[in-house]
Design a protein around this motif. Structure first.
Motif, PDB file in Angstrom:
ATOM      1  N   ALA A 505       0.826  -1.206   0.000  1.00  0.00           N
ATOM      2  CA  ALA A 505       0.000   0.000   0.000  1.00  0.00           C
ATOM      3  C   ALA A 505       0.863   1.259   0.000  1.00  0.00           C
ATOM      4  N   SER A 506       0.250   2.371  -0.388  1.00  0.00           N
ATOM      5  CA  SER A 506       0.967   3.643  -0.459  1.00  0.00           C
ATOM      6  C   SER A 506       1.117   4.259   0.928  1.00  0.00           C
ATOM      7  N   HIS A 507       1.890   5.364   0.980  1.00  0.00           N
ATOM      8  CA  HIS A 507       1.955   6.114   2.223  1.00  0.00           C
ATOM      9  C   HIS A 507       1.218   7.434   2.112  1.00  0.00           C
ATOM     10  N   VAL A 508       0.377   7.587   1.094  1.00  0.00           N
ATOM     11  CA  VAL A 508      -0.425   8.802   0.992  1.00  0.00           C
ATOM     12  C   VAL A 508      -1.886   8.513   1.304  1.00  0.00           C
ATOM     13  N   ASP A 509      -2.336   7.298   1.049  1.00  0.00           N
ATOM     14  CA  ASP A 509      -3.712   6.908   1.355  1.00  0.00           C
ATOM     15  C   ASP A 509      -3.726   5.980   2.555  1.00  0.00           C
ATOM     16  N   PHE A 510      -4.753   6.099   3.393  1.00  0.00           N
ATOM     17  CA  PHE A 510      -4.880   5.220   4.547  1.00  0.00           C
ATOM     18  C   PHE A 510      -4.941   3.766   4.068  1.00  0.00           C
ATOM     19  N   PRO A 511      -4.220   2.852   4.762  1.00  0.00           N
ATOM     20  CA  PRO A 511      -3.623   2.950   6.098  1.00  0.00           C
ATOM     21  C   PRO A 511      -2.168   3.406   6.155  1.00  0.00           C
ATOM     22  N   GLN A 512      -1.613   3.947   5.066  1.00  0.00           N
ATOM     23  CA  GLN A 512      -0.278   4.565   5.091  1.00  0.00           C
ATOM     24  C   GLN A 512       0.782   3.617   5.664  1.00  0.00           C
ATOM     25  N   LEU A 513       1.188   2.657   4.846  1.00  0.00           N
ATOM     26  CA  LEU A 513       2.063   1.589   5.313  1.00  0.00           C
ATOM     27  C   LEU A 513       3.375   1.524   4.545  1.00  0.00           C
ATOM     28  N   ALA A 514       4.360   0.905   5.166  1.00  0.00           N
ATOM     29  CA  ALA A 514       5.548   0.381   4.505  1.00  0.00           C
ATOM     30  C   ALA A 514       5.596  -1.100   4.857  1.00  0.00           C
ATOM     31  N   ARG A 515       6.629  -1.807   4.378  1.00  0.00           N
ATOM     32  CA  ARG A 515       6.651  -3.248   4.637  1.00  0.00           C
ATOM     33  C   ARG A 515       8.076  -3.739   4.860  1.00  0.00           C
ATOM     34  N   VAL A 516       8.258  -4.555   5.897  1.00  0.00           N
ATOM     35  CA  VAL A 516       9.522  -5.260   6.123  1.00  0.00           C
ATOM     36  C   VAL A 516       9.414  -6.623   5.453  1.00  0.00           C
ATOM     37  N   ILE A 517      10.442  -6.990   4.700  1.00  0.00           N
ATOM     38  CA  ILE A 517      10.468  -8.273   3.990  1.00  0.00           C
ATOM     39  C   ILE A 517      11.703  -9.040   4.431  1.00  0.00           C
ATOM     40  N   GLU A 518      11.507 -10.290   4.853  1.00  0.00           N
ATOM     41  CA  GLU A 518      12.597 -11.159   5.303  1.00  0.00           C
ATOM     42  C   GLU A 518      12.642 -12.411   4.442  1.00  0.00           C
ATOM     43  N   LEU A 519      13.825 -12.797   4.024  1.00  0.00           N
ATOM     44  CA  LEU A 519      14.038 -14.012   3.249  1.00  0.00           C
ATOM     45  C   LEU A 519      14.740 -15.032   4.138  1.00  0.00           C
ATOM     46  N   VAL A 520      14.190 -16.243   4.231  1.00  0.00           N
ATOM     47  CA  VAL A 520      14.814 -17.272   5.071  1.00  0.00           C
ATOM     48  C   VAL A 520      14.846 -18.613   4.338  1.00  0.00           C
ATOM     49  N   THR A 526      12.523 -25.875   1.243  1.00  0.00           N
ATOM     50  CA  THR A 526      11.649 -24.726   1.014  1.00  0.00           C
ATOM     51  C   THR A 526      12.297 -23.449   1.547  1.00  0.00           C
ATOM     52  N   LEU A 527      11.816 -22.346   1.036  1.00  0.00           N
ATOM     53  CA  LEU A 527      12.170 -21.014   1.529  1.00  0.00           C
ATOM     54  C   LEU A 527      10.900 -20.346   2.015  1.00  0.00           C
ATOM     55  N   SER A 528      11.046 -19.349   2.890  1.00  0.00           N
ATOM     56  CA  SER A 528       9.909 -18.530   3.318  1.00  0.00           C
ATOM     57  C   SER A 528      10.255 -17.057   3.150  1.00  0.00           C
ATOM     58  N   ILE A 529       9.270 -16.306   2.718  1.00  0.00           N
ATOM     59  CA  ILE A 529       9.367 -14.848   2.670  1.00  0.00           C
ATOM     60  C   ILE A 529       8.378 -14.316   3.692  1.00  0.00           C
ATOM     61  N   PHE A 530       8.866 -13.603   4.688  1.00  0.00           N
ATOM     62  CA  PHE A 530       7.995 -13.010   5.696  1.00  0.00           C
ATOM     63  C   PHE A 530       7.744 -11.547   5.337  1.00  0.00           C
ATOM     64  N   THR A 531       6.496 -11.131   5.367  1.00  0.00           N
ATOM     65  CA  THR A 531       6.144  -9.731   5.123  1.00  0.00           C
ATOM     66  C   THR A 531       5.440  -9.182   6.352  1.00  0.00           C
ATOM     67  N   THR A 532       5.861  -7.994   6.783  1.00  0.00           N
ATOM     68  CA  THR A 532       5.289  -7.360   7.975  1.00  0.00           C
ATOM     69  C   THR A 532       5.086  -5.880   7.689  1.00  0.00           C
ATOM     70  N   CYS A 533       3.852  -5.414   7.795  1.00  0.00           N
ATOM     71  CA  CYS A 533       3.544  -4.011   7.533  1.00  0.00           C
ATOM     72  C   CYS A 533       3.895  -3.149   8.735  1.00  0.00           C
ATOM     73  N   VAL A 534       4.343  -1.920   8.466  1.00  0.00           N
ATOM     74  CA  VAL A 534       4.645  -0.961   9.524  1.00  0.00           C
ATOM     75  C   VAL A 534       3.989   0.376   9.190  1.00  0.00           C
ATOM     76  N   GLU A 535       3.544   1.069  10.234  1.00  0.00           N
ATOM     77  CA  GLU A 535       3.007   2.420  10.101  1.00  0.00           C
ATOM     78  C   GLU A 535       4.105   3.426  10.437  1.00  0.00           C
ATOM     79  N   SER A 536       3.789   4.702  10.342  1.00  0.00           N
ATOM     80  CA  SER A 536       4.743   5.728  10.747  1.00  0.00           C
ATOM     81  C   SER A 536       4.874   5.736  12.263  1.00  0.00           C
ATOM     82  N   ALA A 537       5.829   6.513  12.759  1.00  0.00           N
ATOM     83  CA  ALA A 537       6.073   6.583  14.202  1.00  0.00           C
ATOM     84  C   ALA A 537       5.068   7.461  14.927  1.00  0.00           C
ATOM     85  N   ALA A 538       4.253   8.218  14.197  1.00  0.00           N
ATOM     86  CA  ALA A 538       3.307   9.140  14.835  1.00  0.00           C
ATOM     87  C   ALA A 538       2.281   8.370  15.649  1.00  0.00           C
TER      88      ALA A 538
END
Length: 586
Positions: A505-520, A526-538
Motif C-alpha cells: 500500500a501507499s503512504h499517501v492513502d490510509f492505512p499509510q504503510l511500509a513493509r519489512v520483507i525477510e528471506l529465510v 523450502t524457503l519462506s518470505i515473511f512480510t510485515t507491515c509498519v506504520e509511521s512513528a506518529a
C-alpha cells in the motif's frame, strides 16, 4: 566487496551459497548474527568498474547478542483503528494483524521454525507521493466530479514521510528473525507531480536535512485550502465547506504549521531508489516535452475550480490515455485562462527529466548512508537508463526495473533492451536468489505505446515479465507498488518454478504503510518470505491543538482515514498483510 551494477555493468560476480551453508554464517539457531552488507556498493562507470574514490556505505552491524524477533512498532503489535461509527472518526490503538501462512506454492513443513536461517531483511517504501500542494499543475478541481481526486491531507505529505523514516529507524531488527535490516528500497512515485520541489523534498527526507514544504510565496500558502472554495477543506477559517459538513475540524494555524521548516533524520540504513510514473511524468501521465506546460508549471496562474462536466471529460481522458502527451490538456488550460487565480511564480517547480532525476540521486548532498546514487550510477547516465542490479547478500541479488513509459499514461511496460538485460542478469547470477523491484504490478503493465526516445523498440507487458521471471529458478519475489493496496499474488510455471509478487500500500492513502520483507531458508527444501507491515512513528491518537512535527504526522494519518471517498480496502485482506509466503527452493 560487492558493487552496485547498472545495465552497462558486467555480472555481479561470484557467490558463496555453499560456503554460507557450510559455515552456518547466518544461523539463527546458533545465535550468530551476520551483517549481510548489501550496501558495500559504489557507483559504477560505463565499464562496470568502481569509480575512483567513491564513498562506500555500510549496513548496520549485527548485534553481539543472539538475535530475537523485533515486533515493536509493527502492525503485528497494534494498528490504527477508528473510534465511533459516523462523522469524522478519531483513531486510536487497535489490535495488531495476525500473520497468515500461505502455502499455494509449497506446503509449509513442520519444524521449520527451529531450522531456518536468515538470508536477508529489508524495508520497502512505496508511493510516498510527496506533494507540492500549491503547484499550478495539480488537478484539485477534478474533485467537482470525483470527491477523491483531492485529499484534505495533501499539505502534510512531508511530515508524514519523515515520521515513516523515524519508524524505520526505530526498528532494531526484523520482526520474525531479528536479523538486521540491511537496506530500504523505495518502489516509485516518490514524488507526485514530476516537480523539482518534490524531488528535493524526497531526497532530503531519505538522506536527512531540513525541509520547508512550501513553494511560491515564502511567506504564506497560496492554494485551494485558503481559496474560500467550499468544495475544499478550509482548515483555518470557520467557513462551512463540504468537508466541515462531514465533521472535519477547524484548526487555526494549520496552514502556517504545514509550511514550517521541518527536520528529517534521514534513514539510518542505506537506501535504494526505483522510479515510478509520477516521478517520470507531470501528473504521472503526460509525456515530457511540451514547453507551454513546462512554463505553466513554474508560472503565476493556477486553476482551482471547474464545472463537474468539464472535470469528468478531463478525468476520462486521463484514465483512457486519450491524451498521453498532454496536448488536449494544454488546450484545456488555455481555454480556462480567465478562471485562473494569480499565484507567485517559482522556477523550482519545473518538471525534471530522467537525466536530472539520476543526477539528483548522484548528488553528494543527498548521499545519506549511501550507496552513491542509491542504485543509479554514471553508467545509467551514459546509457540513458534507470534500471540496475545490486548485491543484497552473498547469495541474493536485487534488480530494480524502470516500468514507466515516457510515451505517456500512468500504466507501465518495459522495452526489449531492458527485458533482455533482465534475462541476462538473472542467467549470469543463476547461483544467487533474486528479488525484483519495480513500481508497476504485473497487472498494471498494460501500456505498450512506444517510448518517443526509442520509437522502434517494442514494449512488453506484465504477463511477458511474469513469464520471463517464471523461467528462472532463482527468482523469489517481485516487489512493487502503484496500486496503493496490499496485494500478494503467487505465480507458478508449469515446470514447478515459482515466485511471489508482493504489492504494498501507499503512504499517501490510509492505512499509510511500509513493509519489512525477510528471506529465510527453511533447510527442508523450502524457503519462506515473511512480510510485515509498519506504520509511521506518529501516535494513532491525534490532538488538534498539537501542530508540532509529530502532531502533524498523526493528523496526516487521521485525515487520510476520513478523506471523503477514501477506499477503506487498501489495507488488503489478512493474507496480503503480515504473512509467511512459502515456496520451493530453486
Amino acid at each position: 566487496m560487492s558493487r552496485t551494477r547498472s545495465v552497462a555493468g558486467s555480472a555481479l560476480g561470484p557467490h558463496r551459497r555453499s560456503v554460507l551453508a557450510a559455515t552456518a554464517a547466518v544461523s539463527l539457531s546458533a545465535g550468530v548474527g551476520y551483517a549481510l552488507r548489501p550496501t558495500d556498493s559504489q557507483a559504477a562507470t560505463a565499464a562496470g568498474q568502481p569509480a575512483a574514490g567513491a564513498p562506500v556505505a555500510h549496513s548496520r552491524r549485527a548485534p553481539a547478542a543472539p538475535l530475537a524477533p523485533y515486533t515493536r512498532g509493527t502492525t503485528t503489535a497494534t494498528v490504527a483503528t477508528p473510534r465511533g461509527s459516523s462523522g469524522f472518526r478519531r483513531l486510536g490503538d487497535g489490535p495488531g494483524w495476525h500473520r497468515k501462512v500461505r502455502g499455494e506454492l509449497a506446503a509449509p513443513k513442520t519444524g521449520r521454525i527451529g531450522r531456518r536461517t536468515a538470508l536477508a531483511a529489508f524495508v520497502q517504501l512505496t508511493d510516498l507521493h510527496l506533494i507540492d500542494a500549491q503547484h499550478p499543475m495539480r488537478l484539485e478541481y477534478l474533485r467537482s466530479t470525483d470527491v477523491h481526486a483531492w485529499r484534505p491531507h495533501e499539505a502534510l505529505t512531508v511530515p508524514g514521510a519523515i515520521s515513516l523514516v523515524e519508524r524505520i529507524n526505530a526498528l532494531r531488527g526484523a520482526p520474525v528473525t531479528g536479523s538486521p535490516l540491511h537496506f530500504a528500497m523505495t518502489t516509485g512515485d516518490n514524488t507526485d507531480n514530476n516537480s523539482g520541489t518534490e524531488l528535493e523534498w524526497f531526497l532530503t527526507i531519505m538522506s536527512g536535512g531540513r525541509i520547508t514544504a512550501n513553494s511560491g510565496d515564502p511567506r504564506h500558502y497560496e492554494g485551494v485550502q485558503n481559496s474560500g472554495i467550499k468544495q475544499y477543506w478550509q482548515p483555518d477559517t470557520a467557513v462551512r465547506d463540504a468537508d466541515k459538513q462531514l465533521g472535519f475540524p477547524h484548526i487555526q494555524g494549520y496552514l502556517a504549521a504545514a509550511l514550517r521548516e521541518l527536520n528529517s533524520p534521514g534513514l539510518n540504513l542505506p537506501w535504494y531508489s526505483t522510479v515510478g510514473n509520477h516521478d517520470s511524468m507531470p501528473l504521472g501521465c503526460y509525456g515530457l516535452g511540451d514547453s507551454w506546460l513546462a512554463e505553466y508549471a513554474v508560472g503565476g496562474k493556477k486553476l482551482m475550480n471547474i464545472p463537474a462536466s468539464d472535470a469528468k471529460k478531463l478525468q476520462n481522458a486521463i484514465r483512457d490515455a486519450k491524451d498521453p502527451q498532454g496536448t488536449a490538456f494544454r488546450d484545456f488550460l488555455k481555454s480556462q485562462a480567465r478562471n485562473m487565480r494569480s499565484v507567485t511564480p517559482d522556477e523550482r517547480r519545473a518538471p525534471f527529466t530522467a537525466t536530472e532525476y539520476l543526477k539528483a540521486h548522484l548528488d553528494p548532498a543527498y548521499r545519506g548512508l549511501g550507496p552513491v546514487g542509491h542504485g543509479y550510477s554514471t553508467a545509467n547516465l551514459e546509457a540513458g537508463t534507470q534500471y540496475y542490479s545490486f548485491r543484497i547478500a552473498d547469495d541474493v541479488i536485487g534488480i530494480s526495473l524502470d516500468t514507466t513509459d515516457a510515451g505517456g499514461h500512468y500504466q507501465g511496460s518495459i522495452g526489449t533492451a531492458q527485458l533482455r538485460w533482465l534475462d541476462r542478469t538473472l542467467r549470469e547470477n543463476k547461483d544467487s536468489y533474486a528479488v525484483i523491484f519495480s513500481h508497476h504490478t504485473s497487472q498494471t503493465m498494460t501500456n505498450t505505446r512506444p517510448d518517443p526516445a526509442r520509437p522502434s523498440e517494442r514494449r512488453h507487458n506484465g504477463q511477458e515479465v511474469v513469464a520471463l521471471l517464471g523461467s528462472h529458478a532463482n527468482v523469489l519475489a517481485w516487489v512493487n507498488g502503484h496500486i496503493h493496496r496490499n496485494d500478494i499474488t503467487p505465480h507458478s510455471a508449469p515446470d514447478g518454478r515459482s515466485f511471489w509478487e508482493i504489492s504494498t500500500a501507499s503512504h499517501v492513502d490510509f492505512p499509510q504503510l511500509a513493509r519489512v520483507i525477510e528471506l529465510v531458508d527453511n533447510k527442508d527444501g523450502t524457503l519462506s518470505i515473511f512480510t510485515t507491515c509498519v506504520e509511521s512513528a506518529a501516535p494513532h491518537r491525534t490532538d488538534f491543538t498539537d501542530l508540532s512535527q509529530t502532531g502533524l504526522a498523526a493528523l496526516y494519518r487521521e485525515l487520510s482515514y476520513n478523506a471523503p471517498g477514501a477506499n477503506m480496502n487498501l489495507g488488503g485482506d489478512p493474507k496480503d498483510r503480515n504473512t509467511e509466503l512459502v515456496l520451493r527452493k530453486g
